[in-house]
Motif scaffolding. Structure first.
Motif, PDB file in Angstrom:
ATOM      1  N   GLU A 109       0.785  -1.137   0.189  1.00  0.00           N
ATOM      2  CA  GLU A 109      -0.009  -0.066  -0.031  1.00  0.00           C
ATOM      3  C   GLU A 109       0.980   1.315  -0.011  1.00  0.00           C
ATOM      4  O   GLU A 109       0.543   2.197  -0.761  1.00  0.00           O
ATOM      5  CB  GLU A 109      -0.860  -0.116   1.312  1.00  0.00           C
ATOM      6  N   SER A 110       1.828   1.141   0.796  1.00  0.00           N
ATOM      7  CA  SER A 110       2.929   2.229   0.835  1.00  0.00           C
ATOM      8  C   SER A 110       3.622   2.662  -0.614  1.00  0.00           C
ATOM      9  O   SER A 110       3.704   3.520  -1.036  1.00  0.00           O
ATOM     10  CB  SER A 110       3.952   2.115   1.770  1.00  0.00           C
ATOM     11  N   SER A 111       3.943   1.571  -0.925  1.00  0.00           N
ATOM     12  CA  SER A 111       4.662   1.565  -2.479  1.00  0.00           C
ATOM     13  C   SER A 111       3.559   2.242  -3.669  1.00  0.00           C
ATOM     14  O   SER A 111       3.922   3.007  -4.464  1.00  0.00           O
ATOM     15  CB  SER A 111       5.125   0.218  -3.119  1.00  0.00           C
ATOM     16  N   ASN A 112       2.427   1.778  -3.414  1.00  0.00           N
ATOM     17  CA  ASN A 112       1.445   2.271  -4.424  1.00  0.00           C
ATOM     18  C   ASN A 112       1.292   3.703  -4.270  1.00  0.00           C
ATOM     19  O   ASN A 112       0.741   4.497  -5.115  1.00  0.00           O
ATOM     20  CB  ASN A 112       0.101   1.444  -4.351  1.00  0.00           C
ATOM     21  N   LYS A 113       1.087   3.939  -2.879  1.00  0.00           N
ATOM     22  CA  LYS A 113       0.655   5.334  -2.584  1.00  0.00           C
ATOM     23  C   LYS A 113       1.963   6.219  -3.182  1.00  0.00           C
ATOM     24  O   LYS A 113       1.737   7.368  -3.768  1.00  0.00           O
ATOM     25  CB  LYS A 113       0.581   5.766  -0.902  1.00  0.00           C
ATOM     26  N   LEU A 114       3.202   5.866  -3.131  1.00  0.00           N
ATOM     27  CA  LEU A 114       4.442   6.566  -3.591  1.00  0.00           C
ATOM     28  C   LEU A 114       4.311   6.765  -5.242  1.00  0.00           C
ATOM     29  O   LEU A 114       4.639   7.706  -5.691  1.00  0.00           O
ATOM     30  CB  LEU A 114       5.666   5.763  -3.166  1.00  0.00           C
ATOM     31  N   ALA A 115       3.930   5.536  -5.700  1.00  0.00           N
ATOM     32  CA  ALA A 115       3.677   5.491  -7.238  1.00  0.00           C
ATOM     33  C   ALA A 115       2.669   6.719  -7.484  1.00  0.00           C
ATOM     34  O   ALA A 115       2.656   7.398  -8.538  1.00  0.00           O
ATOM     35  CB  ALA A 115       3.428   4.338  -7.504  1.00  0.00           C
ATOM     36  N   GLU A 116       1.485   6.844  -6.920  1.00  0.00           N
ATOM     37  CA  GLU A 116       0.455   7.803  -6.926  1.00  0.00           C
ATOM     38  C   GLU A 116       1.104   9.211  -7.109  1.00  0.00           C
ATOM     39  O   GLU A 116       0.635  10.011  -7.624  1.00  0.00           O
ATOM     40  CB  GLU A 116      -0.641   7.519  -6.113  1.00  0.00           C
ATOM     41  N   ILE A 117       1.717   9.425  -5.984  1.00  0.00           N
ATOM     42  CA  ILE A 117       2.350  10.749  -5.812  1.00  0.00           C
ATOM     43  C   ILE A 117       3.269  11.128  -6.887  1.00  0.00           C
ATOM     44  O   ILE A 117       3.175  11.945  -7.416  1.00  0.00           O
ATOM     45  CB  ILE A 117       3.005  10.949  -4.380  1.00  0.00           C
ATOM     46  N   ILE A 118       4.108  10.196  -7.324  1.00  0.00           N
ATOM     47  CA  ILE A 118       5.161  10.298  -8.500  1.00  0.00           C
ATOM     48  C   ILE A 118       4.348  10.746  -9.753  1.00  0.00           C
ATOM     49  O   ILE A 118       4.797  11.551 -10.444  1.00  0.00           O
ATOM     50  CB  ILE A 118       6.125   9.026  -8.488  1.00  0.00           C
ATOM     51  N   ALA A 119       3.131   9.899  -9.945  1.00  0.00           N
ATOM     52  CA  ALA A 119       2.359  10.190 -11.263  1.00  0.00           C
ATOM     53  C   ALA A 119       1.904  11.551 -11.178  1.00  0.00           C
ATOM     54  O   ALA A 119       1.368  12.062 -12.251  1.00  0.00           O
ATOM     55  CB  ALA A 119       1.507   8.797 -11.387  1.00  0.00           C
ATOM     56  N   SER A 120       1.335  11.961 -10.019  1.00  0.00           N
ATOM     57  CA  SER A 120       0.574  13.158 -10.077  1.00  0.00           C
ATOM     58  C   SER A 120       1.379  14.407  -9.969  1.00  0.00           C
ATOM     59  O   SER A 120       0.681  15.477 -10.304  1.00  0.00           O
ATOM     60  CB  SER A 120      -0.346  13.162  -8.646  1.00  0.00           C
ATOM     61  N   LEU A 121       2.781  14.213  -9.805  1.00  0.00           N
ATOM     62  CA  LEU A 121       3.454  15.643  -9.624  1.00  0.00           C
ATOM     63  C   LEU A 121       3.594  16.405 -10.895  1.00  0.00           C
ATOM     64  O   LEU A 121       3.422  15.939 -12.118  1.00  0.00           O
ATOM     65  CB  LEU A 121       5.049  15.095  -9.157  1.00  0.00           C
ATOM     66  N   LYS A 122       3.792  17.605 -10.578  1.00  0.00           N
ATOM     67  CA  LYS A 122       3.710  18.630 -11.829  1.00  0.00           C
ATOM     68  C   LYS A 122       5.097  19.367 -11.592  1.00  0.00           C
ATOM     69  O   LYS A 122       5.728  19.127 -10.485  1.00  0.00           O
ATOM     70  CB  LYS A 122       2.629  19.892 -11.773  1.00  0.00           C
ATOM     71  N   ASP A 123       5.473  19.945 -12.533  1.00  0.00           N
ATOM     72  CA  ASP A 123       6.891  20.670 -12.508  1.00  0.00           C
ATOM     73  C   ASP A 123       7.093  21.611 -11.306  1.00  0.00           C
ATOM     74  O   ASP A 123       6.133  22.469 -11.325  1.00  0.00           O
ATOM     75  CB  ASP A 123       7.140  21.334 -13.897  1.00  0.00           C
TER      76      ASP A 123
END
Length: 216
Positions: free
Chosen positions: A40-54
């Motif tokens: 779950e932690s890894s998935n959450k980290l992946a979601e944050i990475i995908a959502s980042l803007k410049d």
């Protein structure tokens, strides 16, 4: 045999069965929940990475079980490498540990999670092994830093360098890969243009790295 004796016998063995089954089920449930928490932690980290803007800078608590790791691969890398520099006359670099990029991540930036790892220390560099198929999330619109200086000595010389991406490990003493042996660490996530870095100490993307990205 009397009917009452038969009923008592059935009741007895039912109770014995429950005494065995319930603790086993609870233990299995506990293991499952631990595994799910790390994933779950890894998935959450992946979601944050995908959502980042410049320009975004975010953080996320990451739960890690014993003998687990999270690794991010740069798009054009084929493995993660942890380099340790030694300075004695010449300036050699030792590749301390490596982890090969899974085939399903070929040609893509990718975040992978493994909760049952081991080390093959019979060869140099040490090979990190995932005893199960790692769970990976690919990214199409961002890339991870392909190379980053992690630590310098008092003279400003590079001591530890990551190539191919980044990694966090829990359960093994490997320099720079486990800043904390606590079950939960804080992962900082920063994006500059199309490049993302994940680190344990801010800033992840320094002004020097930004200049390199701009010139690259």
């Amino acid at each position: 045999m009397k009917k009452a004796d038969i009923v008592l016998g059935i009741l007895f063995w039912t109770i014995v069965g429950l005494m065995i089954f319930v603790p086993t089920a609870l233990f299995a449930s506990k293991l499952f929940n631990l595994s799910s928490k790390g994933l779950e932690s890894s998935n959450k980290l992946a979601e944050i990475i995908a959502s980042l803007k410049d320009g975004d800078q975010l953080s996320s608590p990451v739960y890690m079980e014993q003998k687990s790791f999270i690794v991010g691969f740069a798009k054009n890398s084929n493995r993660f490498e942890n380099h340790r520099f030694r300075y004695s006359g010449v300036q050699p670099t030792d590749v301390v540990v490596v982890f090969d990029k899974p085939e399903k991540c070929a040609g893509k930036s990718c975040l992978c999670f493994c909760n049952t790892m081991d080390l093959n220390q019979k060869q140099q560099p040490i090979l990190i092994l995932c005893n199960k198929e790692p769970i990976c999330t690919p990214f199409n619109n961002i890339d991870f830093l392909p190379e980053k200086i992690i630590r310098k000595d008092e003279n400003g010389k590079t001591r530890v360098l990551f190539k191919g991406g980044f990694m966090f490990i829990r359960g093994f003493e490997i320099e720079a890969l486990n800043p904390s042996q606590a079950a939960t660490l804080t992962a900082y996530v920063e994006r500059y243009k199309d490049i993302v870095d994940v680190c344990a100490e801010r800033p992840c993307i320094t002004s020097e790295i930004k200049q390199r990205i701009d010139s690259g």
